[in-house]
Design an enzyme around this catalytic site. Structure first.
Site, PDB file in Angstrom:
ATOM      1  N   TYR A 292      -6.038   4.205  -2.632  1.00 52.45           N
ATOM      2  CA  TYR A 292      -5.724   5.537  -3.759  1.00 52.45           C
ATOM      3  C   TYR A 292      -5.813   6.615  -4.300  1.00 52.45           C
ATOM      4  O   TYR A 292      -7.777   6.324  -4.306  1.00 52.45           O
ATOM      5  CB  TYR A 292      -4.923   4.967  -5.124  1.00 52.45           C
ATOM      6  CG  TYR A 292      -3.517   3.563  -4.793  1.00 52.45           C
ATOM      7  CD1 TYR A 292      -2.513   3.657  -5.153  1.00 52.45           C
ATOM      8  CD2 TYR A 292      -4.613   1.799  -4.530  1.00 52.45           C
ATOM      9  CE1 TYR A 292      -1.735   2.668  -5.398  1.00 52.45           C
ATOM     10  CE2 TYR A 292      -3.529   1.152  -5.431  1.00 52.45           C
ATOM     11  CZ  TYR A 292      -2.204   1.142  -4.882  1.00 52.45           C
ATOM     12  OH  TYR A 292      -1.487  -0.108  -4.998  1.00 52.45           O
ATOM     13  N   HIS A 300       2.117   5.673  -5.145  1.00 54.33           N
ATOM     14  CA  HIS A 300       1.884   4.792  -4.322  1.00 54.33           C
ATOM     15  C   HIS A 300       0.143   5.071  -3.260  1.00 54.33           C
ATOM     16  O   HIS A 300       0.379   5.942  -2.787  1.00 54.33           O
ATOM     17  CB  HIS A 300       2.889   4.468  -3.375  1.00 54.33           C
ATOM     18  CG  HIS A 300       4.082   4.047  -4.187  1.00 54.33           C
ATOM     19  ND1 HIS A 300       4.369   2.602  -4.884  1.00 54.33           N
ATOM     20  CD2 HIS A 300       4.633   4.927  -4.623  1.00 54.33           C
ATOM     21  CE1 HIS A 300       5.237   2.860  -5.148  1.00 54.33           C
ATOM     22  NE2 HIS A 300       6.027   3.809  -5.061  1.00 54.33           N
ATOM     23  N   LYS A 347       2.774   3.216   4.189  1.00 52.75           N
ATOM     24  CA  LYS A 347       1.592   3.514   4.318  1.00 52.75           C
ATOM     25  C   LYS A 347       0.987   2.930   5.276  1.00 52.75           C
ATOM     26  O   LYS A 347       1.590   2.508   6.442  1.00 52.75           O
ATOM     27  CB  LYS A 347       0.863   2.056   3.215  1.00 52.75           C
ATOM     28  CG  LYS A 347       0.931   1.691   1.799  1.00 52.75           C
ATOM     29  CD  LYS A 347       1.111   0.549   1.578  1.00 52.75           C
ATOM     30  CE  LYS A 347       1.434   1.015   0.119  1.00 52.75           C
ATOM     31  NZ  LYS A 347       2.295   1.096  -0.180  1.00 52.75           N
TER      32      LYS A 347
END
Length: 393
Positions: A292, A300, A347
């Site tokens: 993060y 997120h 991601k």
């Protein structure tokens, strides 16, 4: 969809300013400089500072069964969580919020993160049901027109009568009418909130605990068996021993090894913490760590890490008694599966190769001190899915 996709990967909404205030300190230590601004500017020009460092004195309890350090004091738990997002509540997803959830259930006021998650799941379920019912109604209307007039109408999957993510709003479940014939229940006895005991503790991984001990000296750890204070050297050796095979009772401890899982995980954890990232566990997404920028309350995670140990000397791997995860080449099916899972949640997958030094160039006594980390190295490989329809430019 009520999940708020238009906001991108940012979280918080109206609470963003409050989160900026609560989580304003990225590390447990604080820096106080009361000198005038011109003096600070002059000293910073030459690389000096008069700031005083304030380090908290948190205490933890080492638990060999769970391979973690428990921080039982609520004040220490709050400090470590709000200043760097260290650890997780053993009765919560991340932030220790069990006590707040219990109070919220009694007052029915502020929603915790777990309650917000459950409410969003119910809203998503209701959205899908409402949309399916609207589409079925349009299809039934088209069939009725065909049966009556013989005209063929293609049912539309969008329009004013079909709810979409932009137009749909959740509706409250109608409350049941009270039964006047039922006997009147006695009034509940008000319970004092001070009598509600906090049963939750902050659980630190071994990598998090040693990072706080070694770099900031803000955590002291006690042995749960002997109830004695553990030194840095004792913690370093103990954290390695708990990852070895269970020894025979009353037998001497097993010798430390360079391919100890604690060394591999801590090397990766320290590497990214030193670069300014907030490192959290990634078990939910089948990876080792998540990165993060500021913390899980702001946005997120952007990157998902998979640790891949690499032996500098192949002979050390053959003679090793440790079965390291991902030390052997994994299949393309596994890699594609992990990459697809993390791509769907926006991601980027990163393969972190931690090189284990050869036994021939590392002194035997080096394993008993953190100085052995200087022999390790970290390399990264970013893996991305190629989607032709999205990557033509």
């Amino acid at each position: 969809m009520p999940s708020g996709r238009n906001r991108g990967q940012f979280k918080g909404g109206g609470k963003r300013n409050e989160n900026n205030r609560i989580y304003s300190n990225p590390l447990p230590v604080l820096f106080h400089d009361v000198s005038p601004r011109p003096v600070r500017s002059l000293l910073s020009f030459v690389g000096l500072s008069l700031a005083k460092i304030e380090s908290p004195e948190c205490e933890g309890l080492f638990d060999p069964v769970t391979r973690s350090v428990w921080v039982i004091n609520p004040q220490d738990s709050t400090i470590l969580w709000r200043r760097g997002f260290f650890g997780k509540g053993d009765l919560s997803r991340s932030e220790p919020s069990w006590l707040a959830r219990q109070k919220s259930q009694r007052k029915s006021t502020h929603l915790t993160s777990e309650e917000v998650r459950e409410r969003r799941r119910l809203e998503r379920k209701q959205f899908k049901l409402d949309r399916a019912q609207a589409i079925a109604a349009v299809a039934a209307e088209a069939e009725a027109i065909f049966a009556a007039e013989g005209r063929v109408i293609t049912p539309a999957l969008s329009g004013p009568s079909i709810p979409s993510a932009a137009t749909w709003k959740p509706t409250r479940v109608p409350e049941e009418q009270p039964n006047t014939e039922a006997p009147i229940a006695p009034e509940p006895v008000a319970e004092d909130e001070d009598e509600l005991e906090d049963l939750e503790h902050l659980q630190l991984t071994l990598s998090e605990a040693f990072f706080l001990i070694w770099n900031f000296d803000c955590l002291t750890v006690w042995d749960s068996v002997t109830h004695e204070l553990m030194s840095v050297e004792s913690l370093w050796n103990t954290f390695q021993q708990v990852h070895l095979q269970p020894p025979i009772p009353d037998a001497p401890l097993q010798p430390l090894q360079l391919d100890n899982p604690f060394l591999i995980n801590y090397m990766a954890y320290q590497h990214y913490r030193a670069l300014g990232w907030v490192v959290r566990g990634g078990l939910k997404f089948c990876v080792d760590y998540l990165l993060y920028k500021r913390g899980p309350v702001f946005a997120h995670a952007e990157f998902a890490l998979v640790i891949c140990p690499v032996y500098e000397d192949p002979a050390d791997q053959k003679s090793s008694r440790t079965n390291l995860q991902n030390a052997t080449p994994f299949s393309w099916t596994w890699l594609s599966t992990i990459n697809r899972v993390n791509t769907q949640v926006q991601k980027t997958l990163v393969l972190v190769y931690v090189t284990i030094p050869s036994k021939s160039r590392v002194p035997v006594d080096a394993l008993h001190t953190p100085a052995v980390l200087s022999y390790f190295s970290v390399r990264e490989v970013v893996v991305r899915r190629f989607i032709p329809s999205r990557m033509r430019d």
